[in-house]
Structures are given as C-alpha cells and as structure tokens.
Scaffold this active site. Structure first.
Site, PDB file in Angstrom:
ATOM      1  N   SER A 126       0.856  -1.186   0.000  1.00  0.00           N
ATOM      2  CA  SER A 126       0.000   0.000   0.000  1.00  0.00           C
ATOM      3  C   SER A 126       0.890   1.233   0.000  1.00  0.00           C
ATOM      4  O   SER A 126       1.836   1.325   0.789  1.00  0.00           O
ATOM      5  CB  SER A 126      -0.913   0.003   1.223  1.00  0.00           C
ATOM      6  OG  SER A 126      -1.729   1.159   1.233  1.00  0.00           O
ATOM      7  N   HIS A 140      -1.975   7.325  -5.031  1.00  0.00           N
ATOM      8  CA  HIS A 140      -2.224   6.138  -4.215  1.00  0.00           C
ATOM      9  C   HIS A 140      -2.072   4.906  -5.099  1.00  0.00           C
ATOM     10  O   HIS A 140      -2.418   4.924  -6.284  1.00  0.00           O
ATOM     11  CB  HIS A 140      -3.656   6.187  -3.646  1.00  0.00           C
ATOM     12  CG  HIS A 140      -4.229   4.834  -3.340  1.00  0.00           C
ATOM     13  ND1 HIS A 140      -5.037   4.157  -4.240  1.00  0.00           N
ATOM     14  CD2 HIS A 140      -4.099   4.020  -2.269  1.00  0.00           C
ATOM     15  CE1 HIS A 140      -5.396   2.999  -3.723  1.00  0.00           C
ATOM     16  NE2 HIS A 140      -4.842   2.874  -2.534  1.00  0.00           N
ATOM     17  N   ARG A 144      -2.963  -6.496  -3.581  1.00  0.00           N
ATOM     18  CA  ARG A 144      -3.061  -7.407  -2.452  1.00  0.00           C
ATOM     19  C   ARG A 144      -3.640  -8.751  -2.892  1.00  0.00           C
ATOM     20  O   ARG A 144      -4.323  -8.851  -3.913  1.00  0.00           O
ATOM     21  CB  ARG A 144      -3.961  -6.818  -1.362  1.00  0.00           C
ATOM     22  CG  ARG A 144      -5.375  -6.532  -1.851  1.00  0.00           C
ATOM     23  CD  ARG A 144      -6.177  -5.683  -0.892  1.00  0.00           C
ATOM     24  NE  ARG A 144      -7.463  -5.311  -1.468  1.00  0.00           N
ATOM     25  CZ  ARG A 144      -7.642  -4.258  -2.270  1.00  0.00           C
ATOM     26  NH1 ARG A 144      -6.612  -3.479  -2.568  1.00  0.00           N
ATOM     27  NH2 ARG A 144      -8.833  -3.967  -2.762  1.00  0.00           N
ATOM     28  N   HIS A 174      -3.217   7.607 -17.234  1.00  0.00           N
ATOM     29  CA  HIS A 174      -4.195   6.629 -17.705  1.00  0.00           C
ATOM     30  C   HIS A 174      -3.646   5.791 -18.857  1.00  0.00           C
ATOM     31  O   HIS A 174      -3.942   4.589 -18.951  1.00  0.00           O
ATOM     32  CB  HIS A 174      -5.490   7.330 -18.111  1.00  0.00           C
ATOM     33  CG  HIS A 174      -6.364   7.685 -16.956  1.00  0.00           C
ATOM     34  ND1 HIS A 174      -7.271   6.796 -16.429  1.00  0.00           N
ATOM     35  CD2 HIS A 174      -6.471   8.819 -16.209  1.00  0.00           C
ATOM     36  CE1 HIS A 174      -7.907   7.366 -15.409  1.00  0.00           C
ATOM     37  NE2 HIS A 174      -7.435   8.598 -15.262  1.00  0.00           N
ATOM     38  N   GLY A 287      -7.001  -5.440  13.639  1.00  0.00           N
ATOM     39  CA  GLY A 287      -5.950  -5.279  14.625  1.00  0.00           C
ATOM     40  C   GLY A 287      -4.585  -4.964  14.085  1.00  0.00           C
ATOM     41  O   GLY A 287      -3.580  -5.060  14.812  1.00  0.00           O
TER      42      GLY A 287
END
Length: 304
Positions: A126, A140, A144, A174, A287
């Site tokens: 990330s 960004h 994953r 793009h 978590g």
C-alpha cells in the site's frame, strides 16, 4: 462492481501465498529506490537546496485477540524531503481468525463459509504519496492477495490526486494503466477505470477525490496464475505512470495560493480515507498497526 468467487475451494495455497508476498516485497523495494532517487536528483527548483529525504523503515505487527503470532510487515515512511512531504510504502503479511464484524463484512461480499471457519491470510503493498510542490500530484497505489479456506482473490489499483490538474499528466497516467492492462484483455482497462471512478467518489461532497485510475477487488476468475499476472502488471504500471509527472512538475515555482489549494484538496483525501476506504476499515478492524493503516493521511490539510 464485483467478481465471483470460485466455489468448493479447499486448497491452502502455501506456494502461491509465498510467491505473492515475495512479489509485493519486490515491488516495494523498487518503489522505495525510485523515490529516493527522485529526492537525490532534485537539484533545480523549489527546495532543491534542502537535504534529500530518506525512508525510515520500521516493523509492524498485527495484534491478535489471543496474543498469538498474527504476522506483520514493514512500514517505510519518508517525511519532509525535497520532493515528498510525506510518503509511505507499506508491505504486510497477516493471518489469523477474523472477528465477527469482519466475518459479516466478508459474508456480505459473497465469501462463503466464514461463520464455520474464519481463518484468513492477506498480503499486499500500500502506497500513498503527498508532495511538497502543489504542481506535483498526490498518488495512491495498492495491490493485495486475500485467502480464506473458502476462497482467494486479488485486489488493487492506483489513482492520481492532483490539486492542480494538468490534462496531459492525467492522460499519461491513464495511458500507462491502459498499456499494462492490454495483455489481459481489451475490455479490462475500461472496466477497471469505471470501477475506480465509482470507488474513489466522495458522496457527501458530490465529487471524485482525484482524476481516477484503475481499481479492482474480489478478483477470482478461477485461474490463479492469470489473476496474479494481472495484479503484477497493475504494480508494474505504477512507476512509469507516476515518476515522469514528478520529474516534470517538481521544478515549477508555486505560490501561497497554490499551497492553500493543495491543503484544501488534501482535506478531501483525508475525508475519503477515514469515512469510505475499505482498506482502512479492514486494517483497523483486524488489529493491524494503526500507524501503518493511517499512514495514508496527509501531514497537513485544511478545511474551509
């Protein structure tokens, strides 16, 4: 937009997990090196006399409810560089048992069997970059892989977030996405572009947070190799899509008004990530290290 999950899935995918995790770490190393090279080579224009930024690297851990080993990752953050005001490049590999809230969220997305066996494994990269120069776009990117005893899938994409848009920069970003997706089917880029336009939209503002890019989630065609290859090409598209824009814009002078525009635009980014972003919600709910999850937030922002 969603993809269908493969039914009757029972494989543990040990080798595939290792390959995916290794790829995300490799991509992380390439990006960190490229960003530090941008810092080192910036010798003309605003902040050229400042010290070049370097990444600070720290380990992160996921906190499991029973205290058992639940994996972690690396958080790499650069602050107050010549080019990057704040950029984070994180990789993680986490596993364990999903809590009830996360199980319900997965069930709502169509993942079968989570109530009976809530084990999961996830790995990814990330990245979020907030720039010093308002002429340089924020960006960004993430990719994953997620596994449960009942299904596996890939996700990810990248999107450009300029506060001062240059149509040529948008077109270049793009075009690189389209070129890297072309080997996977002519219809894929339009689909993932439309998905990004839908996903990176801020309903309470009635606008997109940037100029779009590509996005996919729940990618499971039943062909793991093909879906992994696509995920890799999404990652490979990032540097050629983004770095030339920064090399072009980092030398431009900017005004206090430009900086003000940048800070207000960052407020949109923060709102989206805290209210809507699926990855932020999942990271906090399972978590993972809160500093790593919230790495995407800008160092400074402004609301009017």
């Amino acid at each position: 937009m969603t993809e269908d999950f493969t039914e009757d899935f029972t494989a543990d995918f040990t080798e595939e997990k290792a390959r995916a995790s290794a790829w995300f770490r490799h991509l992380r190393d390439e990006i960190v090196a490229a960003f530090e090279a941008l810092e080192q080579s910036h010798d003309t224009g605003p902040l050229a006399d400042a010290a070049p930024g370097r990444f600070e690297v720290s380990e992160t851990r996921r906190n499991s409810e029973d205290g058992s080993d639940a994996g972690g990752g690396l958080m790499s953050v650069m602050r107050d560089g010549r080019v990057f005001e704040k950029v984070g490049v994180n990789v993680s590999e986490v596993y364990g048992h999903l809590g009830q809230a996360a199980q319900k969220a997965m069930a709502a997305r169509g993942v079968p069997g989570m109530e009976s066996d809530p084990r999961f494994w996830a790995s990814g990269i990330s990245l979020v970059a907030h720039m010093q120069n308002p002429h340089c776009p924020a960006v960004h990117m993430n990719t994953r892989m997620f596994w449960t005893p009942h299904a596996w899938w890939f996700g990810g994409g990248s999107d450009l977030n300029p506060c001062i848009e240059y149509p040529g920069d948008t077109a270049h970003f793009h075009a690189q996405q389209e070129a890297h997706l072309a080997p996977h089917g002519a219809d894929l880029y339009p689909r993932l572009k439309a998905w990004a336009d839908e996903y990176f939209y801020i309903p309470h503002r009635g606008r997109a947070r940037g100029v779009g890019g590509i996005f996919m989630d729940d990618r499971n065609t039943g062909d793991w190799e093909a879906d992994f290859a696509l995920t890799q090409d999404i990652g490979r598209a990032f540097l050629p899509a983004f770095v030339p824009l920064i090399e072009r814009r980092r030398v431009q002078d900017f005004t206090d008004a430009d900086r003000d525009t940048q800070l207000i635009h960052r407020g949109l980014y923060a709102e989206y990530n805290l209210v809507y972003d699926r990855g932020t919600k999942f990271g906090l709910a399972t978590g993972h290290d809160a500093n790593a999850v919230l790495m995407s937030l800008p160092p400074l922002a402004k609301w009017v």
